[in-house]
Design a protein around this motif. Structure first.
Motif, PDB file in Angstrom:
ATOM      1  N   ASN A 175      22.624  11.019  -3.057  1.00  0.00           N
ATOM      2  CA  ASN A 175      21.175  11.105  -3.120  1.00  0.00           C
ATOM      3  C   ASN A 175      20.563   9.709  -3.245  1.00  0.00           C
ATOM      4  OD1 ASN A 175      18.551  12.094  -3.426  1.00  0.00           O
ATOM      5  ND2 ASN A 175      18.772  12.091  -5.652  1.00  0.00           N
ATOM      6  N   GLN A 176      21.024   8.952  -4.225  1.00  0.00           N
ATOM      7  CA  GLN A 176      20.441   7.621  -4.425  1.00  0.00           C
ATOM      8  C   GLN A 176      20.777   6.682  -3.269  1.00  0.00           C
ATOM      9  OE1 GLN A 176      21.643   7.181  -8.785  1.00  0.00           O
ATOM     10  NE2 GLN A 176      19.701   6.138  -8.767  1.00  0.00           N
ATOM     11  N   ALA A 177      21.950   6.856  -2.664  1.00  0.00           N
ATOM     12  CA  ALA A 177      22.340   6.010  -1.523  1.00  0.00           C
ATOM     13  C   ALA A 177      22.318   6.848  -0.250  1.00  0.00           C
ATOM     14  CB  ALA A 177      23.721   5.411  -1.768  1.00  0.00           C
ATOM     15  N   ASN A 178      21.294   7.695  -0.122  1.00  0.00           N
ATOM     16  CA  ASN A 178      21.343   8.681   0.969  1.00  0.00           C
ATOM     17  C   ASN A 178      21.229   8.060   2.351  1.00  0.00           C
ATOM     18  OD1 ASN A 178      18.619   8.096   0.875  1.00  0.00           O
ATOM     19  ND2 ASN A 178      18.032  10.168   1.462  1.00  0.00           N
ATOM     20  N   LEU A 179      20.759   6.801   2.409  1.00  0.00           N
ATOM     21  CA  LEU A 179      20.736   6.120   3.704  1.00  0.00           C
ATOM     22  C   LEU A 179      22.175   5.987   4.230  1.00  0.00           C
ATOM     23  CD1 LEU A 179      18.900   4.714   5.764  1.00  0.00           C
ATOM     24  CD2 LEU A 179      19.411   2.562   4.600  1.00  0.00           C
ATOM     25  N   LEU A 180      23.069   5.555   3.353  1.00  0.00           N
ATOM     26  CA  LEU A 180      24.477   5.435   3.723  1.00  0.00           C
ATOM     27  C   LEU A 180      25.061   6.799   4.091  1.00  0.00           C
ATOM     28  CD1 LEU A 180      26.179   3.019   1.163  1.00  0.00           C
ATOM     29  CD2 LEU A 180      26.037   2.767   3.630  1.00  0.00           C
ATOM     30  N   THR A 181      24.745   7.786   3.263  1.00  0.00           N
ATOM     31  CA  THR A 181      25.277   9.132   3.516  1.00  0.00           C
ATOM     32  C   THR A 181      24.840   9.624   4.884  1.00  0.00           C
ATOM     33  OG1 THR A 181      24.929   9.445   1.147  1.00  0.00           O
ATOM     34  CG2 THR A 181      25.622  11.372   2.410  1.00  0.00           C
ATOM     35  N   THR A 182      23.585   9.355   5.217  1.00  0.00           N
ATOM     36  CA  THR A 182      23.070   9.772   6.526  1.00  0.00           C
ATOM     37  C   THR A 182      23.774   9.026   7.656  1.00  0.00           C
ATOM     38  OG1 THR A 182      20.946  10.209   5.479  1.00  0.00           O
ATOM     39  CG2 THR A 182      20.953  10.020   7.879  1.00  0.00           C
ATOM     40  N   ILE A 183      23.976   7.730   7.459  1.00  0.00           N
ATOM     41  CA  ILE A 183      24.651   6.929   8.492  1.00  0.00           C
ATOM     42  C   ILE A 183      26.030   7.499   8.797  1.00  0.00           C
ATOM     43  CG2 ILE A 183      25.783   4.682   8.880  1.00  0.00           C
ATOM     44  CD1 ILE A 183      23.344   3.413   7.449  1.00  0.00           C
ATOM     45  N   PHE A 184      26.724   7.961   7.758  1.00  0.00           N
ATOM     46  CA  PHE A 184      28.069   8.490   7.960  1.00  0.00           C
ATOM     47  C   PHE A 184      28.061   9.985   8.290  1.00  0.00           C
ATOM     48  CE2 PHE A 184      29.040   4.673   5.363  1.00  0.00           C
ATOM     49  CZ  PHE A 184      29.764   4.008   6.342  1.00  0.00           C
ATOM     50  N   GLY A 185      26.904  10.495   8.682  1.00  0.00           N
ATOM     51  CA  GLY A 185      26.843  11.868   9.186  1.00  0.00           C
ATOM     52  C   GLY A 185      26.741  12.926   8.108  1.00  0.00           C
ATOM     53  N   GLY A 186      26.283  12.535   6.928  1.00  0.00           N
ATOM     54  CA  GLY A 186      26.118  13.511   5.852  1.00  0.00           C
ATOM     55  C   GLY A 186      27.253  13.445   4.850  1.00  0.00           C
ATOM     56  N   TYR A 187      27.092  14.236   3.797  1.00  0.00           N
ATOM     57  CA  TYR A 187      28.015  14.171   2.660  1.00  0.00           C
ATOM     58  C   TYR A 187      29.437  14.545   3.052  1.00  0.00           C
ATOM     59  CZ  TYR A 187      29.716  15.200  -2.080  1.00  0.00           C
ATOM     60  OH  TYR A 187      30.423  15.232  -3.245  1.00  0.00           O
ATOM     61  N   GLU A 188      29.577  15.692   3.730  1.00  0.00           N
ATOM     62  CA  GLU A 188      30.926  16.163   4.049  1.00  0.00           C
ATOM     63  C   GLU A 188      31.594  15.261   5.066  1.00  0.00           C
ATOM     64  OE1 GLU A 188      31.162  20.368   4.647  1.00  0.00           O
ATOM     65  OE2 GLU A 188      30.592  20.649   2.545  1.00  0.00           O
ATOM     66  N   SER A 189      30.811  14.796   6.020  1.00  0.00           N
ATOM     67  CA  SER A 189      31.345  13.870   7.020  1.00  0.00           C
ATOM     68  C   SER A 189      31.795  12.570   6.363  1.00  0.00           C
ATOM     69  CB  SER A 189      30.269  13.617   8.071  1.00  0.00           C
ATOM     70  OG  SER A 189      30.574  12.481   8.824  1.00  0.00           O
ATOM     71  N   ALA A 190      30.986  12.056   5.437  1.00  0.00           N
ATOM     72  CA  ALA A 190      31.342  10.805   4.749  1.00  0.00           C
ATOM     73  C   ALA A 190      32.626  10.989   3.951  1.00  0.00           C
ATOM     74  CB  ALA A 190      30.199  10.363   3.828  1.00  0.00           C
ATOM     75  N   ARG A 191      32.781  12.154   3.332  1.00  0.00           N
ATOM     76  CA  ARG A 191      34.010  12.417   2.560  1.00  0.00           C
ATOM     77  C   ARG A 191      35.222  12.443   3.495  1.00  0.00           C
ATOM     78  NH1 ARG A 191      37.112  17.034   0.202  1.00  0.00           N
ATOM     79  NH2 ARG A 191      37.772  16.367  -1.877  1.00  0.00           N
ATOM     80  N   ALA A 192      35.053  13.079   4.661  1.00  0.00           N
ATOM     81  CA  ALA A 192      36.166  13.144   5.619  1.00  0.00           C
ATOM     82  C   ALA A 192      36.528  11.744   6.121  1.00  0.00           C
ATOM     83  CB  ALA A 192      35.786  14.065   6.781  1.00  0.00           C
TER      84      ALA A 192
ATOM     85  N   ASP B  90      24.323   2.979 -16.495  1.00  0.00           N
ATOM     86  CA  ASP B  90      23.262   2.026 -16.754  1.00  0.00           C
ATOM     87  C   ASP B  90      22.730   1.445 -15.448  1.00  0.00           C
ATOM     88  OD1 ASP B  90      21.775   0.736 -18.816  1.00  0.00           O
ATOM     89  OD2 ASP B  90      22.762  -1.134 -18.209  1.00  0.00           O
ATOM     90  N   LEU B  91      23.659   1.074 -14.566  1.00  0.00           N
ATOM     91  CA  LEU B  91      23.268   0.486 -13.282  1.00  0.00           C
ATOM     92  C   LEU B  91      22.454   1.479 -12.441  1.00  0.00           C
ATOM     93  CD1 LEU B  91      23.788  -1.897 -11.151  1.00  0.00           C
ATOM     94  CD2 LEU B  91      25.504  -0.339 -10.247  1.00  0.00           C
ATOM     95  N   TRP B  92      22.985   2.692 -12.292  1.00  0.00           N
ATOM     96  CA  TRP B  92      22.324   3.639 -11.390  1.00  0.00           C
ATOM     97  C   TRP B  92      21.029   4.179 -11.989  1.00  0.00           C
ATOM     98  CZ3 TRP B  92      23.434   3.833  -6.406  1.00  0.00           C
ATOM     99  CH2 TRP B  92      24.685   3.324  -6.005  1.00  0.00           C
ATOM    100  N   ARG B  93      20.926   4.161 -13.323  1.00  0.00           N
ATOM    101  CA  ARG B  93      19.654   4.551 -13.943  1.00  0.00           C
ATOM    102  C   ARG B  93      18.575   3.533 -13.624  1.00  0.00           C
ATOM    103  NH1 ARG B  93      20.604   7.779 -19.556  1.00  0.00           N
ATOM    104  NH2 ARG B  93      18.423   8.395 -19.379  1.00  0.00           N
ATOM    105  N   ARG B  94      18.989   2.260 -13.575  1.00  0.00           N
ATOM    106  CA  ARG B  94      18.021   1.223 -13.198  1.00  0.00           C
ATOM    107  C   ARG B  94      17.546   1.404 -11.762  1.00  0.00           C
ATOM    108  NH1 ARG B  94      18.484  -3.390 -16.871  1.00  0.00           N
ATOM    109  NH2 ARG B  94      20.108  -2.787 -18.330  1.00  0.00           N
ATOM    110  N   LEU B  95      18.426   1.923 -10.929  1.00  0.00           N
ATOM    111  CA  LEU B  95      18.076   2.092  -9.512  1.00  0.00           C
ATOM    112  C   LEU B  95      17.381   3.429  -9.254  1.00  0.00           C
ATOM    113  CD1 LEU B  95      21.419   0.776  -7.973  1.00  0.00           C
ATOM    114  CD2 LEU B  95      19.240  -0.436  -8.121  1.00  0.00           C
ATOM    115  N   TYR B  96      17.274   4.258 -10.292  1.00  0.00           N
ATOM    116  CA  TYR B  96      16.658   5.579 -10.126  1.00  0.00           C
ATOM    117  C   TYR B  96      15.174   5.439  -9.785  1.00  0.00           C
ATOM    118  CZ  TYR B  96      14.893  10.210 -11.315  1.00  0.00           C
ATOM    119  OH  TYR B  96      14.282  11.430 -11.280  1.00  0.00           O
TER     120      TYR B  96
END
Lengths: 268, 279
Positions: A175-192, B90-96
């Motif tokens: 969620n917080q890095a969802n740009l990356l997750t999207t680039i890799f084709g979503g959560y399940e794709s990124a895991r694969a 702590d790190l990811w809370r800062r980025l929240y």
């Protein structure tokens, strides 16, 4: 067979062999630090994967390998350790990423990248290297410090490491890095992809070990000391030695094989 | 040298003299010749030192690894690893960012979520007799029935639920925003850092940071799949759902909600997982 133990006086002394710097200190440190780090990442990663081990190799309904068969996890202590697996993974992931970034920067700053980055001939030549390694071709293509296959794999493994970290972040914070997750084709794709990268690391490791064994002790040890001895001087046939039916290998005192040969000869 | 000569130990002579030398090879050889070099004796001394140092380093690495493994544990993981969980938190809370929404999906992609955890919901309860307790630091603030929650605006979200085990599934939840719920109590629940939630039997409990709780995608859920009442194994009558956390934090069959300033106990965090478990 008679071993030649003394050099006839007529033979000139060979040029002195020198040990030359092959791997700089920084490369050696980061190489060896990476080994346990990557091992811990794969070990803890498999503990995580155990909790949802869904991948297999299959074509249609025909499955020919499941990652992993029953009986794989328990002997290696990989089962029922998800929490510990995550704890190790998210601790040592930092060190793995930092070491990888430092190595990348190091090769840029020192110019070492010139030895590592493939050139326009590398792809073609790597097939010749492969043919040579499989004893299908007598000659290896010309090379610098590394041959074409090495250039491709040593650059590839750094890129692979970068993608291991990026896909890792994509599934660690989807969620917080969802740009990356999207680039890799979503959560399940990124895991694969993350899993496939891990398998590629293991494949690299196996081939790397085989090649290091094949290349010999001096090559391996140069990754420890940094230095590698010059190759043995060319063997020269000498008129006077022909009587013995043997050719002298000039002994500079550093050749460990010589005494062994002598002993063998003595036993015979 | 010709092949006719006896060369039992000789390797094939390189053909370099016949072909032009490859420029890469020439450059490398020149670099090698110009680089630092050692005499054989110096190399031997260096080798001995290196083997010694390497041995010490391998031993240090091994004992370092064993040391972490055998370290005193904090909630079922070695203390060092717990400390990095907290560092990462702590790190990811800062980025929240509170305005950052988790990805949503069309409801047509949703399916009924597979059921894993049964802690705290194994025994059947009388749904009509169920009440939701709301506690502050000073004690009970309110005791509510489900209609009181349903009186708040209903929101629906189709999100990708993620299990700590590694699987995920798109599903649809409907319910009240926790932020609306909290605001309905006004100043009584303001200024708290954490929220703790328990099942009625207190077997299962979660602790959550207030930022996650006040996020618009954190819902007190009473229906699923676009309007079906929440069923028993999914946590009837009221459960928590948020795409910001793993499923282990999304407690089923909430009995008590407490606002607090100390980090609340968490069932799975006590069993070795990251307390924050944020996605």
């Amino acid at each position: 067979m008679t071993a030649v133990t003394e050099r006839p006086a007529a033979i000139p002394a060979p040029e002195e062999r020198r040990a030359r710097l092959k791997h700089r200190r920084g490369s050696r440190w980061m190489h060896w630090v990476n080994f346990p780090l990557l091992t811990i990442m794969i070990w803890s990663g498999l503990r995580i994967y155990w909790a949802n081990d869904v991948y297999d190799l299959s074509i249609g309904s025909w499955t020919f390998y499941e990652f992993f068969p029953d009986g794989f996890y328990e002997p290696l202590g990989l089962n029922r350790k998800l929490a510990k697996g995550m704890a190790w993974h998210f601790t040592f992931g930092w060190l793995f990423a930092i070491n990888g970034v430092l190595y990348g920067l190091y090769t840029l700053v020192t110019g070492e990248w010139r030895h590592l980055v493939p050139d326009r001939r590398s792809i073609k030549e790597s097939f010749l290297v492969l043919a040579h390694d499989l004893y299908l071709r007598k000659e290896a293509p010309p090379q610098g410090r590394y041959n074409a296959a090495q250039r491709l794999s040593y650059t590839g493994i750094l890129i692979l490491g970068a993608f291991a970290v990026l896909t890792g972040v994509a599934i660690y914070k989807p969620n917080q890095a969802n740009l990356l997750t999207t680039i890799f084709g979503g959560y399940e794709s990124a895991r694969a992809i993350h899993f496939i990268i891990t398998m590629a690391f293991i494949a690299f490791f196996v081939i790397h070990i085989l090649q290091v064994i094949k290349a010999g002790w001096g090559n391996f040890f140069s990754m420890v000391t940094g230095y590698e001895l010059d190759p043995k001087p060319k063997v020269t046939a000498v008129d006077g030695a022909a009587d013995h039916g043997a050719v002298t290998t000039p002994d500079d005192g550093a050749n460990n094989e010589q005494p062994e040969n002598e002993q063998e000869a003595d036993r015979v | 040298m010709s092949d006719a000569e006896p060369t039992p130990t000789a390797e094939p002579i390189p053909t370099a003299s016949e072909k032009p030398i490859d420029p890469r090879q020439a450059r490398y050889e020149a670099e090698l010749a110009a680089s630092k070099s050692l005499s054989v004796d110096e190399f031997r001394r260096l080798s001995r030192r290196s083997v010694l140092f390497g041995g010490v380093a391998v031993a240090a690495g091994f004992f370092g690894f064993r040391g972490i493994q055998k370290q005193e544990e904090a909630d079922n993981i070695p203390r060092l690893l717990r400390a990095t969980h907290e560092f990462n938190e702590d790190l990811w809370r800062r980025l929240y960012r509170e305005d950052h929404l988790a990805k949503t999906f069309p409801p047509s992609e949703a399916s009924v979520l597979r059921v894993k955890g049964r802690h705290g919901i194994r025994e059947d309860i009388d749904l009509d007799a169920w009440r939701l307790n709301v506690d502050g630091v000073g004690g009970r603030i309110a005791t509510l029935d489900l209609d009181a929650v349903k009186a708040l605006p209903r929101h629906e979200m189709t999100i990708e639920h993620k299990c700590v085990e590694g699987w995920s599934q798109v599903t649809t939840w409907g319910g009240a925003r926790f932020s609306d719920f909290a605001e309905s109590f006004g100043s009584a629940v303001e200024g708290f850092d954490f929220v703790s939630m328990n099942t009625p039997d207190r077997e299962y409990y979660v602790g959550l940071d207030i930022e996650t709780m006040m996020h618009p995608q954190t819902l007190l859920v009473y229906d699923m799949m676009g309007g079906d009442p929440l069923d028993s194994e999914h946590g009837a009558p009221l459960r928590l759902a948020t795409p910001l956390k793993y499923g282990i934090k999304q407690i089923k069959r909430i009995g008590t909600i407490s606002f607090t300033n100390t980090q609340p106990a968490d069932f799975w965090a006590e069993r070795g997982y990251d307390w924050y478990s944020h996605l």
